[in-house]
Each structure stands twice: as structure tokens, then as C-alpha cells.
Design an enzyme around this catalytic site. Sequence first.
Site, PDB file in Angstrom:
ATOM      1  N   LYS A 246       0.673   3.065  -1.764  1.00 23.66           N
ATOM      2  CA  LYS A 246      -0.763   3.091  -2.048  1.00 23.66           C
ATOM      3  C   LYS A 246      -1.096   2.087  -3.151  1.00 23.66           C
ATOM      4  O   LYS A 246      -0.355   1.959  -4.132  1.00 23.66           O
ATOM      5  CB  LYS A 246      -1.165   4.508  -2.476  1.00 23.66           C
ATOM      6  CG  LYS A 246      -2.660   4.693  -2.724  1.00 23.66           C
ATOM      7  CD  LYS A 246      -2.961   6.118  -3.144  1.00 23.66           C
ATOM      8  CE  LYS A 246      -4.433   6.346  -3.431  1.00 23.66           C
ATOM      9  NZ  LYS A 246      -4.707   7.734  -3.873  1.00 23.66           N
TER      10      LYS A 246
ATOM     11  N   SER B 117      -8.397   9.804  -1.476  1.00 18.61           N
ATOM     12  CA  SER B 117      -8.355   8.373  -1.649  1.00 18.61           C
ATOM     13  C   SER B 117      -7.108   7.716  -1.032  1.00 18.61           C
ATOM     14  O   SER B 117      -6.986   6.490  -1.023  1.00 18.61           O
ATOM     15  CB  SER B 117      -8.379   8.057  -3.149  1.00 18.61           C
ATOM     16  OG  SER B 117      -7.251   8.610  -3.820  1.00 18.61           O
TER      17      SER B 117
ATOM     18  N   SER C  96      -6.490  14.140  -2.659  1.00 20.03           N
ATOM     19  CA  SER C  96      -6.533  12.737  -2.262  1.00 20.03           C
ATOM     20  C   SER C  96      -5.439  12.320  -1.295  1.00 20.03           C
ATOM     21  O   SER C  96      -5.574  11.315  -0.606  1.00 20.03           O
ATOM     22  CB  SER C  96      -6.471  11.832  -3.497  1.00 20.03           C
ATOM     23  OG  SER C  96      -7.691  11.848  -4.191  1.00 20.03           O
TER      24      SER C  96
END
Length: 473
Positions: A78, A153, A177
Site C-alpha cells: 500500500k 483506504s 481501512s
Amino acid sequence: MDLTRLSAREQLRALERGEVSSRELTTAHLERIARHPEHNAVVTVDGDRALAAADASDQRRASGQAGGALLGLPVTIKDSLETEGLRTTCGAQELAGHVPERDADAVARLRAAGAVVLGKTNTPPLCQDIQTSNPLFGGTPNPHDPQRTAGGSSGGPAVAVASRLSPLDIGSDLAGSLRLPAHYCGVHGLRPSYGIVPTRGHLPRPPGWLSTSDMLTIGPLARSAADLELALSVLAGPAPDDSPAWRLELPAPRHERLPEHRIGIWADDPYCAVDAETGALLERLAKELLDAGTYTDDTTRPVSMADSDRLFQSLMFAGSSASATPEAFAAEVQLADTLAPEDRSARTLYPRARTMRHRDWLLANEERQRLRKRWAAYFDDIDILITPAAPTAAVPDQTGVPVPERHITVDGERRPYWQQTTWLNLASLVHLPAATVPLGHTAEGLPLSVQLIGPHLADRTVLHMASLLTEGR
């Protein structure tokens, strides 16, 4: 054979048997990333260095040198986790040129275990949304329906894994997330027990900060529970500064067979009611457990969801103020000072929490510790709690809609946008391990998952239950 269809463990077994090389695996994934730009999940590709790392892995195997648990396995990361020499933006324009000189601690562990980093996966700006789009790279759509959100996210990581651009990704989870995108995209995601995976090097705290939120965890996304277990075995351990003295040995699963477990089921709650298809999934699962001879309890609740969620929001907003600019924080303090003391409505929660006095935070933290005790008492009698992952399957993407106007629809009822993560926040507040596990689909073919919550540090129990529930599906 399409090598990208293999799970992470299958790819490692093929490497160990000499059936495939790391260069072949890495090339297969790099080519798939290039062939499918519509996913927009891997936004920074590190192809040359990935191939060089793959070649080095192959040379180690050929020479019989000892290698790590992930030797030669391609992975993605990520874009909120810093990577040495590789752009790390956290989706923010102000970080567009940020190239770290050091890996985040979790990334360093992956590399030390022999993982080959293919590139970085997309995230909303500064991880501050539950869908994935930003001005630098654009949006990452749901792979099952491009009109729907991939979640956030960690939307880029979930899409990368679901679309076979990578067998394994490492994301982050504060307010769901990691688990929400896993649910929406139909992959497995694990939020480890708080504190067992070091978080230094995670943005949006500014580059160079040593601390992060007191509820943030770093965890894996994969296409099976076994692959989550593999990643956890590499990631979990004391932070580097503590490693001279401390060791971590997570307990084995509480039980081996499904009927030996005592399962709590929290299928619905008026504070965050779920839609009919989600309810039906929980009902089917409850019946399957009973048919298997498993003890279930669908009435006992460890906490009040409403009270837990309000406390979670207060602590989350308080923690997020750390990275505000002095000018912005001063404006927030000024706003909070104008609020009437008797006004405790929902609209005042954010400004009050962002600017709370340290004494108020200490009192809120004491309340959290009392909730942790209640959860621990609940798990004296229950091994795993099963809940919905979210009120619905993946909702329509709302990137172009102003945040105050966003909403979700649950069986025709308009509901607040942020209720997508209310069920997930139960575990975040009290530092418990939790996984989202895909177990079905809606009539439209969208993935449906459940959440598994376990006792503190019972991460292996959570992952073992995920394996038991997904065997044969």
C-alpha cells in the site's frame, strides 16, 4: 498455466520444487499489471528492481543458501507504507515527490523474508476516505462492478489481490481501512492485534514521524486464510527497538475442529442495521454451524454498539489532530470554543474530539480499557464472534459527490456514508484481531463477507476459523 492464479503458498511451493523461478513469477505479475490498466491498483511499478530482486532470489535457491519464508514471492505494498528508493505518496499531492530513504518496519520485514516488491498500490489522499481515488493517480474501481467502490483506504491493495496483480499485499487498518476493501472486493483481510506489527513508516503521519495512531494496525490481504497466516508469521514481532529483549509467540488456535468451538453471532443491530442479503448470509452461516454441531450464542452482546462507536469516533478524531498544521488546529480550537456546553449533538462530536483536553483523553482511554475488560470476559466463554462486515455489499462509488452529501442505501433506506465501517470499528477500538472472510455473493454477483473477531492476541484462532469456514467453498 497462468501463474497469477496460484495462491501465495502455491507460488512458494512451486519455487521450492523448482517448478518455476522467481523471475517467471515476477514477470507474470508485471505483465498482468501492464495488461490491465483498467484496475488502476498498482500506481507505482518498480519493475527493474523487482526483476533484479527476483534474480537474486533465484541465485540463492540455486546455490542452496538459506532464504526467508517469502523468498522470491512477488508482493505489492500500500502506498501509505514507506519504501526505500521508491515513491511513496499516500495519494497526496504534497507527497508526490516523496522518495523515502528507509523502508517502513513492516516492509523491511517482508524484504528480509525474501519478498520481491512489485510496486505500490493506490489509496485515497492521506488514507482519509473509505473509497479509493486521489488527484495523483485517479480512482481504483471495484473489480466486480466498476461503478461501485473498492472501499478504502486499502482499496488498491484489495483490488490488486482480487485481480491477480499480486498474490499478497500489505495494507493498514484504523477504521476498517483494510477489512472494508477486502469485503467489497471478495478477498481475505486481517487486522492483527494492535501492537504486534510495527507501524513506523506509515503515512499520513508526516515522513520522519516515529509514532502513529493508537488504533492503527498493519496487516495482509490475500486470496486465502492460509496466505494471511503466512504473511502474519513474517510481519508479527516486536518493534526493532524492543527486539533485543522481547519476543512474540502468538498462541496456537484454541481448537482444531469446527464443532469444538463456541461461536458468538451478532447478526444485526438497530444502531447499524444490515440489508436483507447480508442478514441472509449470517442466517445461512448460523444454520451451517448448528448443522456441524457447533455451539452458537446469538443473544449475548459484549458491548453496546452505540456506546462503543461513539467512543471510537472520539478517540479516532482526537488522534487524527496530531498531524494538523498549527494554523488549522488553532482554527479548530476556536470553533470548539464557540459550542454551547449543553450541545452534545452528533455535529459537535468532531470538533470536541479533535480539540479535547488531555484529561478528557485520559478519561476516554480509561473507558476504552473498561470496554477491553468486558470483551475479555466475553471471550472467556466464546472463542470467536461472527458479525457482518458491513451493512451491505460494495456501494456505488461517490468520488464526485461532496462528502457531506454522500450516503449509502440499505434496503431502500438512506443511511450515513460512514456507517460502512461501523461493524468493523467494534474491534478497532479495543485492539482485537479481526478478519473479513468472503463467504457468498449477492444476487448481482457482488462479494459478501463476514467479520471474525477474536480475543486479544488470538490472531491464529481467527485465521484458523477463517480456514474452517472457507474450506470447500
